[in-house]
Motif scaffolding. Sequence first.
Motif, PDB file in Angstrom:
ATOM      1  N   GLU A 168      42.197 -82.910-130.866  1.00 22.16           N
ATOM      2  CA  GLU A 168      41.308 -82.849-131.950  1.00 22.16           C
ATOM      3  C   GLU A 168      41.298 -84.407-132.639  1.00 22.16           C
ATOM      4  O   GLU A 168      40.223 -84.633-133.148  1.00 22.16           O
ATOM      5  CB  GLU A 168      41.817 -81.778-132.928  1.00 22.16           C
ATOM      6  CG  GLU A 168      41.456 -80.487-132.316  1.00 22.16           C
ATOM      7  CD  GLU A 168      42.040 -79.542-133.518  1.00 22.16           C
ATOM      8  OE1 GLU A 168      42.413 -79.832-134.593  1.00 22.16           O
ATOM      9  OE2 GLU A 168      41.729 -78.142-133.246  1.00 22.16           O
ATOM     10  N   MET A 169      42.121 -85.035-132.463  1.00 21.97           N
ATOM     11  CA  MET A 169      42.270 -86.540-133.081  1.00 21.97           C
ATOM     12  C   MET A 169      41.326 -87.302-132.533  1.00 21.97           C
ATOM     13  O   MET A 169      40.996 -88.519-133.440  1.00 21.97           O
ATOM     14  CB  MET A 169      43.693 -86.969-132.854  1.00 21.97           C
ATOM     15  CG  MET A 169      44.900 -86.213-133.631  1.00 21.97           C
ATOM     16  SD  MET A 169      46.583 -87.045-133.332  1.00 21.97           S
ATOM     17  CE  MET A 169      46.551 -88.413-134.336  1.00 21.97           C
ATOM     18  N   TRP A 170      40.726 -86.970-131.372  1.00 20.20           N
ATOM     19  CA  TRP A 170      39.800 -88.206-130.867  1.00 20.20           C
ATOM     20  C   TRP A 170      38.435 -87.435-130.650  1.00 20.20           C
ATOM     21  O   TRP A 170      37.771 -88.173-129.749  1.00 20.20           O
ATOM     22  CB  TRP A 170      40.394 -88.919-129.576  1.00 20.20           C
ATOM     23  CG  TRP A 170      40.911 -87.892-128.567  1.00 20.20           C
ATOM     24  CD1 TRP A 170      40.042 -87.200-127.564  1.00 20.20           C
ATOM     25  CD2 TRP A 170      42.168 -87.827-128.160  1.00 20.20           C
ATOM     26  NE1 TRP A 170      41.003 -86.548-126.718  1.00 20.20           N
ATOM     27  CE2 TRP A 170      42.228 -86.845-127.126  1.00 20.20           C
ATOM     28  CE3 TRP A 170      43.440 -88.275-128.640  1.00 20.20           C
ATOM     29  CZ2 TRP A 170      43.348 -86.544-126.203  1.00 20.20           C
ATOM     30  CZ3 TRP A 170      44.667 -87.725-127.982  1.00 20.20           C
ATOM     31  CH2 TRP A 170      44.619 -86.863-126.782  1.00 20.20           C
ATOM     32  N   GLN A 171      38.122 -86.493-131.178  1.00 15.76           N
ATOM     33  CA  GLN A 171      36.948 -85.524-130.947  1.00 15.76           C
ATOM     34  C   GLN A 171      35.847 -86.410-131.371  1.00 15.76           C
ATOM     35  O   GLN A 171      34.764 -86.348-130.922  1.00 15.76           O
ATOM     36  CB  GLN A 171      36.988 -84.333-131.562  1.00 15.76           C
ATOM     37  CG  GLN A 171      37.830 -83.248-130.894  1.00 15.76           C
ATOM     38  CD  GLN A 171      37.636 -83.227-129.416  1.00 15.76           C
ATOM     39  OE1 GLN A 171      36.676 -82.967-128.905  1.00 15.76           O
ATOM     40  NE2 GLN A 171      38.762 -83.563-128.525  1.00 15.76           N
TER      41      GLN A 171
ATOM     42  N   ARG B 293      45.117 -88.133-121.244  1.00 19.85           N
ATOM     43  CA  ARG B 293      46.178 -87.185-120.675  1.00 19.85           C
ATOM     44  C   ARG B 293      47.628 -87.768-121.222  1.00 19.85           C
ATOM     45  O   ARG B 293      48.691 -87.118-121.479  1.00 19.85           O
ATOM     46  CB  ARG B 293      46.076 -87.046-119.167  1.00 19.85           C
ATOM     47  CG  ARG B 293      47.204 -86.004-118.670  1.00 19.85           C
ATOM     48  CD  ARG B 293      46.947 -85.833-117.414  1.00 19.85           C
ATOM     49  NE  ARG B 293      46.912 -87.210-116.341  1.00 19.85           N
ATOM     50  CZ  ARG B 293      46.086 -87.745-115.823  1.00 19.85           C
ATOM     51  NH1 ARG B 293      44.880 -87.220-116.168  1.00 19.85           N
ATOM     52  NH2 ARG B 293      46.291 -88.742-115.203  1.00 19.85           N
ATOM     53  N   GLU B 294      47.671 -89.130-121.034  1.00 17.18           N
ATOM     54  CA  GLU B 294      48.969 -89.609-121.327  1.00 17.18           C
ATOM     55  C   GLU B 294      49.429 -89.444-123.002  1.00 17.18           C
ATOM     56  O   GLU B 294      50.547 -89.265-123.320  1.00 17.18           O
ATOM     57  CB  GLU B 294      48.981 -91.311-121.192  1.00 17.18           C
ATOM     58  CG  GLU B 294      49.210 -91.553-119.543  1.00 17.18           C
ATOM     59  CD  GLU B 294      49.106 -92.888-119.384  1.00 17.18           C
ATOM     60  OE1 GLU B 294      49.192 -93.641-120.471  1.00 17.18           O
ATOM     61  OE2 GLU B 294      49.488 -93.188-118.301  1.00 17.18           O
ATOM     62  N   MET B 295      48.254 -89.556-123.645  1.00 20.93           N
ATOM     63  CA  MET B 295      48.353 -89.325-125.134  1.00 20.93           C
ATOM     64  C   MET B 295      48.850 -88.087-125.513  1.00 20.93           C
ATOM     65  O   MET B 295      49.648 -87.520-126.360  1.00 20.93           O
ATOM     66  CB  MET B 295      47.167 -89.953-125.909  1.00 20.93           C
ATOM     67  CG  MET B 295      47.018 -91.370-125.887  1.00 20.93           C
ATOM     68  SD  MET B 295      45.606 -92.060-127.065  1.00 20.93           S
ATOM     69  CE  MET B 295      46.133 -91.621-128.549  1.00 20.93           C
ATOM     70  N   GLU B 296      48.086 -86.832-124.874  1.00 23.98           N
ATOM     71  CA  GLU B 296      48.632 -85.661-125.150  1.00 23.98           C
ATOM     72  C   GLU B 296      50.210 -85.675-124.804  1.00 23.98           C
ATOM     73  O   GLU B 296      50.851 -84.726-125.476  1.00 23.98           O
ATOM     74  CB  GLU B 296      47.706 -84.545-124.207  1.00 23.98           C
ATOM     75  CG  GLU B 296      46.324 -84.234-124.659  1.00 23.98           C
ATOM     76  CD  GLU B 296      45.768 -83.271-124.074  1.00 23.98           C
ATOM     77  OE1 GLU B 296      46.053 -81.947-124.287  1.00 23.98           O
ATOM     78  OE2 GLU B 296      44.660 -83.416-123.261  1.00 23.98           O
TER      79      GLU B 296
END
Length: 204
Positions: free
Chosen positions: A175-178, A165-168
């Motif tokens: 999509e970067m960590w799927q 959530r912090e990264m968003e």
Amino acid sequence: KIEKIDLIINALKNEQEIGIKLSKAGLQVLGPNYEKKVSLGLEYTSAEDWVYTEILGKRPRIHIIGAGHVGLELSKIMNYLGFAVEIYDDRPNLNTLEQNQFAEKKHLVNYKDFTQIFNASPEDYVAIMTFGYRSDKVVFKQLLHQSFYYIGMLGSKNKIETLLREMEEEGYHPEMWQHVKTPIGLSIHSKTAQEIAISIAGEI
């Protein structure tokens, strides 16, 4: 024959892959630039007509980022499974890092500059399990743009949700960590360091 053996020994010392073929005619060294699609194993027609091909020095490699108790146990299991293990931590004089006899390479690092010393290929496996949530995030952000065969991050469901959530909020798109296994490991209700390590090895 001595020259061929020397080629093999030198390649293995330099951590290079080298192909060999054994047949009734003797030993053939394919060299470090062998054709990657070469057929491996035994091709047997008769006692007079057979060939065995093997690539020496070819081991899957796992990078364990965090040398605590879980890192030590995972090093042990992955070493037994035939993996080359590299382990990283930012804590000097860490007991579990010093006691780790299963890692091929040990690295004392600064997580903020992690990618300056981190050298992994797209065929490698990566497990992020640093001491804390903040250092996990520091490493995770640096590795998002790299390609690996497998990458996962250790942590409770709540911790992982908070981190992502912090990264968003910082502008990173989900999509970067799927492709990242979060939380890492199979769901086997693991509690101890050994159980967690088994769950990660099982997923890998």
